[in-house]
Scaffold this active site. Structure first.
Site, PDB file in Angstrom:
ATOM      1  N   LYS A   1       0.810  -1.223   0.000  1.00  0.00           N
ATOM      2  CA  LYS A   1       0.000   0.000   0.000  1.00  0.00           C
ATOM      3  C   LYS A   1       0.848   1.280   0.000  1.00  0.00           C
ATOM      4  O   LYS A   1       0.509   2.245  -0.691  1.00  0.00           O
ATOM      5  CB  LYS A   1      -0.954   0.005   1.196  1.00  0.00           C
ATOM      6  CG  LYS A   1      -2.106  -0.985   1.059  1.00  0.00           C
ATOM      7  CD  LYS A   1      -3.090  -0.839   2.227  1.00  0.00           C
ATOM      8  CE  LYS A   1      -4.283  -1.753   2.046  1.00  0.00           C
ATOM      9  NZ  LYS A   1      -5.304  -1.557   3.071  1.00  0.00           N
TER      10      LYS A   1
ATOM     11  N   ASP B   1     -10.177   3.087   2.208  1.00  0.00           N
ATOM     12  CA  ASP B   1     -10.321   2.387   3.498  1.00  0.00           C
ATOM     13  C   ASP B   1     -11.014   3.264   4.536  1.00  0.00           C
ATOM     14  O   ASP B   1     -11.846   2.786   5.318  1.00  0.00           O
ATOM     15  CB  ASP B   1      -8.949   1.948   4.027  1.00  0.00           C
ATOM     16  CG  ASP B   1      -8.446   0.677   3.358  1.00  0.00           C
ATOM     17  OD1 ASP B   1      -9.258  -0.080   2.805  1.00  0.00           O
ATOM     18  OD2 ASP B   1      -7.222   0.441   3.394  1.00  0.00           O
TER      19      ASP B   1
HETATM   20  P1  NDP Z   1       0.763  -2.786  10.179  1.00  0.00           P
HETATM   21  O1  NDP Z   1       1.622  -4.006  10.190  1.00  0.00           O
HETATM   22  O2  NDP Z   1       1.186  -1.583   9.413  1.00  0.00           O
HETATM   23  O3  NDP Z   1       0.562  -2.299  11.727  1.00  0.00           O
HETATM   24  C1  NDP Z   1       0.313  -3.249  12.706  1.00  0.00           C
HETATM   25  C2  NDP Z   1       0.050  -2.536  14.046  1.00  0.00           C
HETATM   26  O4  NDP Z   1      -0.269  -3.543  15.008  1.00  0.00           O
HETATM   27  C3  NDP Z   1       1.229  -1.763  14.616  1.00  0.00           C
HETATM   28  O5  NDP Z   1       0.762  -0.603  15.226  1.00  0.00           O
HETATM   29  C4  NDP Z   1       1.812  -2.726  15.661  1.00  0.00           C
HETATM   30  O6  NDP Z   1       2.448  -2.089  16.727  1.00  0.00           O
HETATM   31  C5  NDP Z   1       0.552  -3.388  16.162  1.00  0.00           C
HETATM   32  N1  NDP Z   1       0.819  -4.705  16.743  1.00  0.00           N
HETATM   33  C6  NDP Z   1       1.145  -5.840  16.070  1.00  0.00           C
HETATM   34  N2  NDP Z   1       1.309  -6.858  16.940  1.00  0.00           N
HETATM   35  C7  NDP Z   1       1.085  -6.349  18.176  1.00  0.00           C
HETATM   36  C8  NDP Z   1       1.117  -6.911  19.490  1.00  0.00           C
HETATM   37  N3  NDP Z   1       1.409  -8.205  19.692  1.00  0.00           N
HETATM   38  N4  NDP Z   1       0.833  -6.106  20.533  1.00  0.00           N
HETATM   39  C9  NDP Z   1       0.519  -4.800  20.339  1.00  0.00           C
HETATM   40  N5  NDP Z   1       0.484  -4.200  19.125  1.00  0.00           N
HETATM   41  C10 NDP Z   1       0.767  -4.981  18.056  1.00  0.00           C
HETATM   42  O7  NDP Z   1      -0.677  -3.289   9.741  1.00  0.00           O
HETATM   43  P2  NDP Z   1      -1.850  -2.467   9.008  1.00  0.00           P
HETATM   44  O8  NDP Z   1      -1.975  -1.138   9.636  1.00  0.00           O
HETATM   45  O9  NDP Z   1      -1.672  -2.525   7.551  1.00  0.00           O
HETATM   46  O10 NDP Z   1      -3.129  -3.363   9.353  1.00  0.00           O
HETATM   47  C11 NDP Z   1      -3.602  -3.496  10.695  1.00  0.00           C
HETATM   48  C12 NDP Z   1      -4.771  -4.459  10.753  1.00  0.00           C
HETATM   49  O11 NDP Z   1      -5.902  -3.919  10.063  1.00  0.00           O
HETATM   50  C13 NDP Z   1      -4.501  -5.806  10.104  1.00  0.00           C
HETATM   51  O12 NDP Z   1      -5.086  -6.785  10.926  1.00  0.00           O
HETATM   52  C14 NDP Z   1      -5.219  -5.718   8.764  1.00  0.00           C
HETATM   53  O13 NDP Z   1      -5.594  -6.984   8.286  1.00  0.00           O
HETATM   54  C15 NDP Z   1      -6.425  -4.883   9.153  1.00  0.00           C
HETATM   55  N6  NDP Z   1      -7.058  -4.174   8.038  1.00  0.00           N
HETATM   56  C16 NDP Z   1      -8.383  -4.422   7.767  1.00  0.00           C
HETATM   57  C17 NDP Z   1      -9.030  -3.745   6.761  1.00  0.00           C
HETATM   58  C18 NDP Z   1     -10.491  -4.022   6.509  1.00  0.00           C
HETATM   59  O14 NDP Z   1     -11.020  -3.597   5.474  1.00  0.00           O
HETATM   60  N7  NDP Z   1     -11.196  -4.667   7.421  1.00  0.00           N
HETATM   61  C19 NDP Z   1      -8.336  -2.764   5.904  1.00  0.00           C
HETATM   62  C20 NDP Z   1      -6.952  -2.559   6.279  1.00  0.00           C
HETATM   63  C21 NDP Z   1      -6.345  -3.258   7.304  1.00  0.00           C
HETATM   64  P3  NDP Z   1       3.996  -1.598  16.615  1.00  0.00           P
HETATM   65  O15 NDP Z   1       3.971  -0.287  15.895  1.00  0.00           O
HETATM   66  O16 NDP Z   1       4.410  -1.473  18.041  1.00  0.00           O
HETATM   67  O17 NDP Z   1       4.735  -2.676  15.871  1.00  0.00           O
END
Ligand code: NDP
Length: 285
Positions: free
Chosen positions: A72, A109
């Site tokens: 993206k 989104d």
């Molecule tokens: P990213 O990988 O860019 O970000 C992931 C985020 O999750 C970060 O802030 C990370 O924190 C946090 N995180 C991951 N693991 C943990 C943990 N164990 N404990 C605490 N925080 C955690 O992902 P995206 O932003 O691209 O996507 C996020 C979610 O949204 C995904 O599940 C994706 O599938 C979903 N999504 C759904 C959509 C829909 O249409 N329903 C559209 C777009 C996304 P840190 O910064 O500390 O690593």
């Protein structure tokens, strides 16, 4: 099924991996119901060749693409022009290939997220109170921008890595604040909505234990994750008597403007794409 002829419009979704994407299910159901001469296909180029893949489509081979993980941010960077939502989200989930060879990036989104709230929590008013976003990745940033644009008086980003939440604050302005995970209860105090935009638990089975009991009874809780449809986070919110919105509704709602951008018309309303998507992920309505 309508025949696909030599004049067919072509669009698709690009991701790595792409095989679990529900976008082909949604778009092809709409194509069939609208009896369009069109096809929507999945593409999974090797990640290191994504730029070459996009450049190769500038010849006008296809109308457009939906873009999913991990492309993206790169999709936005490769485009010649971007919509305001894409620029604010720093990511594109739609690329439109124009006849002159230029590429236009959009992000639907945020609109999908707000439309999902309107559909499943019709009484919710984004301007009525602070909104909390859990996570600070691309999805969180787009959600924060969408709620700020919709008039939220305050957007509180709660993230494990505080510096990533602060980076969103710097990009989006003074109504957006950043807090660490240990301040979640403070963030939930007085919140009108709480949105999980973390990917926690997707791969490792880990479930985040947020203090949802600190949220007001009128707070709406949303989870962007939709596999399973009723995530542990949403189940917890329901057990506390809070209204909920699911991630599948957001996925469906972001697809609507994508379809319009690719095929020049709204998707037919009579198709129950939610039922088709639920069947595809093996979930119960
Ligand atoms: P990213 O990988 O860019 O970000 C992931 C985020 O999750 C970060 O802030 C990370 O924190 C946090 N995180 C991951 N693991 C943990 C943990 N164990 N404990 C605490 N925080 C955690 O992902 P995206 O932003 O691209 O996507 C996020 C979610 O949204 C995904 O599940 C994706 O599938 C979903 N999504 C759904 C959509 C829909 O249409 N329903 C559209 C777009 C996304 P840190 O910064 O500390 O690593």
């Amino acid at each position: 099924m309508s025949p696909i002829t030599g004049k067919a419009l072509v669009a698709g979704v690009v991701g790595a991996p792409v095989r679990h994407s529900l976008s082909p299910v949604l778009h092809n159901a709409w194509i069939e119901a609208a009896r369009l001469d069109a096809v929507y296909a999945p593409f999974a180029p090797p990640p290191e060749r994504f730029a070459a893949f996009v450049d190769g489509l500038r010849g006008g081979a296809i109308a457009g693409l939906n873009v999913t993980l991990p492309f993206k941010e790169q999709a936005l960077a490769l485009a010649d022009e971007a919509s305001s939502p894409a620029a604010k989200a720093a990511a594109a989930n739609v690329l439109v290939f124009r006849a002159d060879g230029t590429v236009f990036a959009d992000n639907t989104d945020g609109a999908g997220l707000l439309a999902a709230f309107a559909a499943q929590a019709p009484g919710f008013d984004p301007a009525a109170g602070p909104v909390v976003i859990l996570g600070a990745g691309g999805a969180a940033r787009g959600a924060a921008a969408a709620f700020a644009d919709a008039g939220a008086p305050e957007v509180r980003i709660v993230n494990r890595t505080l510096s990533r939440a602060q980076a969103i604050t710097e990009a989006l302005g003074s109504r957006v604040g950043a807090l660490g995970l240990d301040r979640a209860a403070t963030a939930f105090d007085g919140a009108g909505a709480i949105v999980n935009a973390t990917s926690a638990g997707l791969a490792d089975g880990q479930v985040l234990d947020f203090p949802l009991e600190a949220a007001p009874k009128a707070c709406v809780v949303m989870d962007m994750v939709y596999k399973p449809l009723r995530t542990p986070f949403l189940a917890r919110a329901e057990a506390l008597g809070l209204a909920t919105v699911d991630g599948l509704e957001m996925l469906i709602r972001q697809a609507v403007p994508s379809f319009e951008a690719f095929f020049g018309q709204a998707p037919p309303a009579e198709v129950d794409v939610r039922a088709l998507a639920l069947a595809a992920i093996g979930a119960q309505a």
